[in-house]
Design a protein around this motif. Sequence first.
Motif, short mmCIF file in Angstrom:
data_model
loop_
_atom_site.label_atom_id
_atom_site.label_comp_id
_atom_site.label_asym_id
_atom_site.label_seq_id
_atom_site.Cartn_x
_atom_site.Cartn_y
_atom_site.Cartn_z
N GLY A 64 0.60 -0.96 -0.37
CA GLY A 64 0.05 -0.10 -0.04
C GLY A 64 1.01 1.38 -0.05
O GLY A 64 2.17 1.23 0.17
N PRO A 65 0.06 2.80 -0.49
CA PRO A 65 1.09 3.87 -0.14
C PRO A 65 1.93 3.96 0.82
O PRO A 65 3.06 4.16 0.95
CB PRO A 65 -0.24 4.83 -0.47
CG PRO A 65 -1.35 3.78 -1.72
CD PRO A 65 -0.94 2.58 -0.29
N ARG A 66 1.41 4.18 1.45
CA ARG A 66 2.10 4.18 3.82
C ARG A 66 3.09 3.14 3.90
O ARG A 66 3.93 3.67 3.52
CB ARG A 66 1.31 4.11 4.31
CG ARG A 66 -0.08 5.39 4.26
CD ARG A 66 -0.96 5.27 5.69
NE ARG A 66 -2.07 6.23 5.83
CZ ARG A 66 -3.24 6.38 6.48
NH1 ARG A 66 -2.86 5.66 7.60
NH2 ARG A 66 -3.62 7.45 6.39
N GLN A 67 3.25 2.37 2.97
CA GLN A 67 3.76 1.25 3.43
C GLN A 67 5.05 1.47 2.68
O GLN A 67 6.19 1.21 2.77
CB GLN A 67 3.65 -0.60 2.96
CG GLN A 67 2.96 -0.87 4.08
CD GLN A 67 2.19 -2.70 3.94
OE1 GLN A 67 2.29 -2.70 3.17
NE2 GLN A 67 1.69 -3.40 5.23
N PHE A 68 4.63 1.80 0.97
CA PHE A 68 5.90 2.26 0.39
C PHE A 68 6.52 3.34 1.06
O PHE A 68 8.08 3.63 0.64
CB PHE A 68 4.95 2.58 -1.11
CG PHE A 68 6.34 2.20 -1.96
CD1 PHE A 68 6.65 1.56 -3.17
CD2 PHE A 68 6.48 3.91 -2.15
CE1 PHE A 68 7.59 1.51 -3.66
CE2 PHE A 68 7.25 3.99 -3.04
CZ PHE A 68 8.51 3.23 -3.84
N GLU A 69 5.94 3.96 1.61
CA GLU A 69 6.40 5.57 2.13
C GLU A 69 7.48 5.16 2.77
O GLU A 69 8.56 5.72 3.27
CB GLU A 69 5.25 6.85 1.62
CG GLU A 69 6.52 7.76 2.97
CD GLU A 69 7.13 8.92 1.90
OE1 GLU A 69 7.82 8.86 1.99
OE2 GLU A 69 6.86 8.91 0.55
#
Length: 220
Positions: free
Chosen positions: A191-196
């Motif tokens: 997910g986007p937060r995990q990627f960030e």
Amino acid sequence: MAQRRSGSFRHLRRRRGLFAFGAAVAAAAALVYGLSTPSSSRSLDEALNDGEALPAPGFELPVLASGAAGQHTTRWRRAAADGQVRLDELRGAPLVLNFWASWCDPCRAEAPKLAEAWRQNAGRGVLMLGINEQDDRSNALEFIDKYGFAFPHVRDDTRDTARRWGMTGMPETFFLSRHGDVVGHVIGTIGPRQFERGLEAALDGRPVPSAEGGARRSLD
């Protein structure tokens, strides 16, 4: 004659003793090496969850597709010049490694988000590399084109690299520091937060605990 035989037996016992001692030393060395060398993503995950970064398992894989490498374009071109890329040739660049295949349904679901994440972060000094697993080459290239995967990709035809990294399913994403240490891992669609979060870990070199993402497909 008896003295000669006695001396011979003593010599044989000494040789056997030296052999046993050598075997014990070799076994101890092998144990130490096994403990100090990461052999699976489970050991990597255990280290991450303890706040420790371990050296990434190495690989040498053929290039599937060259692409945008951001600030590390020169480094990538040099590494890929002979059609093969070794992981240690990319040292010095924070890395995002994503394992995928065109036949993997969760990989297809993840692909648009991953392509967008790269577009948004390509200028932040990180290099993203896709590792294609046991795939038909034409299908893999079609997948790259369909989902706009602008970053470079290599091929793991034999699944040896996936095994070395301890993978049991796809997709999986690993984050590496510029020193070649694993500092983050997401199991399943990211997910986007995990990627960030993983990206920040790769950039500053501080490990974060491994995370469970969304769906994934078993490699068994």
